[in-house]
Motif scaffolding. Structure first.
Motif, PDB file in Angstrom:
ATOM      1  N   ARG A 229       0.811  -1.225   0.000  1.00 10.85           N
ATOM      2  CA  ARG A 229       0.000   0.000   0.000  1.00 10.85           C
ATOM      3  C   ARG A 229       0.845   1.276   0.000  1.00 10.85           C
ATOM      4  O   ARG A 229       0.478   2.265   0.609  1.00 10.85           O
ATOM      5  CB  ARG A 229      -0.956   0.024   1.197  1.00 10.85           C
TER       6      ARG A 229
ATOM      7  N   THR B 267       2.970  -0.778  -8.249  1.00 12.13           N
ATOM      8  CA  THR B 267       2.555  -0.011  -9.421  1.00 12.13           C
ATOM      9  C   THR B 267       3.781   0.638 -10.074  1.00 12.13           C
ATOM     10  O   THR B 267       3.931   0.608 -11.312  1.00 12.13           O
ATOM     11  CB  THR B 267       1.526   1.064  -9.006  1.00 12.13           C
TER      12      THR B 267
ATOM     13  N   THR C 256      -8.671  -8.254  -5.841  1.00 10.94           N
ATOM     14  CA  THR C 256      -8.903  -6.847  -6.189  1.00 10.94           C
ATOM     15  C   THR C 256      -7.625  -6.006  -6.086  1.00 10.94           C
ATOM     16  O   THR C 256      -7.435  -5.085  -6.871  1.00 10.94           O
ATOM     17  CB  THR C 256     -10.008  -6.237  -5.307  1.00 10.94           C
ATOM     18  N   SER C 257      -6.738  -6.321  -5.126  1.00  9.31           N
ATOM     19  CA  SER C 257      -5.492  -5.529  -5.016  1.00  9.31           C
ATOM     20  C   SER C 257      -4.651  -5.677  -6.269  1.00  9.31           C
ATOM     21  O   SER C 257      -4.065  -4.710  -6.764  1.00  9.31           O
ATOM     22  CB  SER C 257      -4.650  -6.001  -3.824  1.00  9.31           C
TER      23      SER C 257
ATOM     24  N   ARG D 151      -6.279  -3.838  -9.194  1.00 12.56           N
ATOM     25  CA  ARG D 151      -6.091  -2.378  -9.082  1.00 12.56           C
ATOM     26  C   ARG D 151      -4.703  -1.963  -9.577  1.00 12.56           C
ATOM     27  O   ARG D 151      -4.547  -0.887 -10.161  1.00 12.56           O
ATOM     28  CB  ARG D 151      -6.311  -1.913  -7.640  1.00 12.56           C
TER      29      ARG D 151
ATOM     30  N   GLU E  38      -5.006  -1.820 -13.359  1.00 16.06           N
ATOM     31  CA  GLU E  38      -5.806  -0.655 -13.797  1.00 16.06           C
ATOM     32  C   GLU E  38      -5.030   0.643 -13.619  1.00 16.06           C
ATOM     33  O   GLU E  38      -4.990   1.485 -14.520  1.00 16.06           O
ATOM     34  CB  GLU E  38      -7.114  -0.592 -12.995  1.00 16.06           C
ATOM     35  N   ARG E  39      -4.383   0.782 -12.447  1.00 13.99           N
ATOM     36  CA  ARG E  39      -3.621   2.018 -12.172  1.00 13.99           C
ATOM     37  C   ARG E  39      -2.483   2.203 -13.160  1.00 13.99           C
ATOM     38  O   ARG E  39      -2.103   3.326 -13.473  1.00 13.99           O
ATOM     39  CB  ARG E  39      -3.047   1.967 -10.755  1.00 13.99           C
TER      40      ARG E  39
END
Ligand SMILES: CC(C)(COP(=O)(O)OP(=O)(O)OC[C@H]1O[C@@H](n2cnc3c(N)ncnc32)[C@H](O)[C@@H]1OP(=O)(O)O)[C@@H](O)C(=O)NCCC(=O)NCCS
Length: 189
Positions: free
Chosen positions: A114, A119, A147-148, A151, A154-155
């Motif tokens: 996080r 990313t 989902t992590s 994401r 997507e990011r």
């Protein structure tokens, strides 16, 4: 086309990370990170079902180095540039050198999650695949419940192409759906 003849850089950087091929001796750092993260890895990673021994982690690192050298699989370790700590592991897998297709995989050690490291790594590894490996297609695949992971895709600007139903089994042996994200030459870059 003989992949073993390709010249491929073994390391590169993003703003906070040193991203490099595995080396003999990296197993201890990987072992520590996996032990710390086992609860988060277990639902998604088939290899994370039990606590690895130091030797198992080093064997896995040495295999990764050999695969990198023969260009059959390009595992890349992620290190914090300032502290030298292992942040996680990523790489380019399921390679088709003829069509120049690659799949990016990743996991982060729990104490570094996080914070955007994965990313950042995915974006740098995507650029590496495009500029150094002439990638035509780069995929990210994940369990549709992860989902992590979705994401991250997507990011990083990957496009969801579809969800393959009952495509594989999860780490408990139950059928799962698989999301497929991609970037392809001429569309996303
Ligand atoms: C999938 C996985 C790697 C994602 O890790 P992550 O820490 O969520 O991903 P990032 O490092 O990119 O961090 C992104 C998060 O940090 C936040 N963040 C904080 N600082 C940030 C920064 N400077 N830049 C970008 N994001 C930042 C983002 O908002 C995002 O949080 P959100 O998803 O709640 O919106 C991790 O959950 C994991 O290792 N899971 C187990 C293994 C696994 O499932 N691997 C994938 C198999 S397909």
């Amino acid at each position: 086309m003989k992949p073993i003849m390709l010249s491929i850089p073994e390391s590169f950087e993003s703003s906070r990370l040193l991203i490099r091929a595995a080396r003999w001796g990296d197993g201890a750092g990987v072992n520590e990170a996996v032990l710390e993260s086992l609860a988060e890895l277990k639902p998604w990673m088939p290899w994370a079902q039990h606590e690895p021994t130091l030797e198992e982690s080093e064997v896995s690192i040495r295999r990764s180095r050999l695969e990198f050298l023969e260009r059959s699989d390009l595992r890349l370790l992620l290190y914090n540039k300032e502290t030298g700590q292992l942040v996680g592991s990523s790489g380019l897998h399921r390679i088709n050198w003829q069509s120049r297709r690659f799949e990016i995989g990743y996991w982060v050690r729990t104490s570094c999650s996080r914070q955007g490291y994965i990313t950042e790594a995915v974006e740098a590894i995507t650029n590496y695949a495009i500029n150094e490996l002439q990638a035509n297609r780069i995929e990210i695949r994940c369990d549709s419940r992860n989902t992590s992971s979705a994401r991250v895709a997507e990011r990083s600007g990957f496009t969801l192409e579809g969800i393959l139903r009952n495509e594989a089994c999860d780490t408990e042996g139950n059928l799962r759906d698989t999301m497929i994200f991609s970037k392809v030459r001429g569309v996303e870059y």
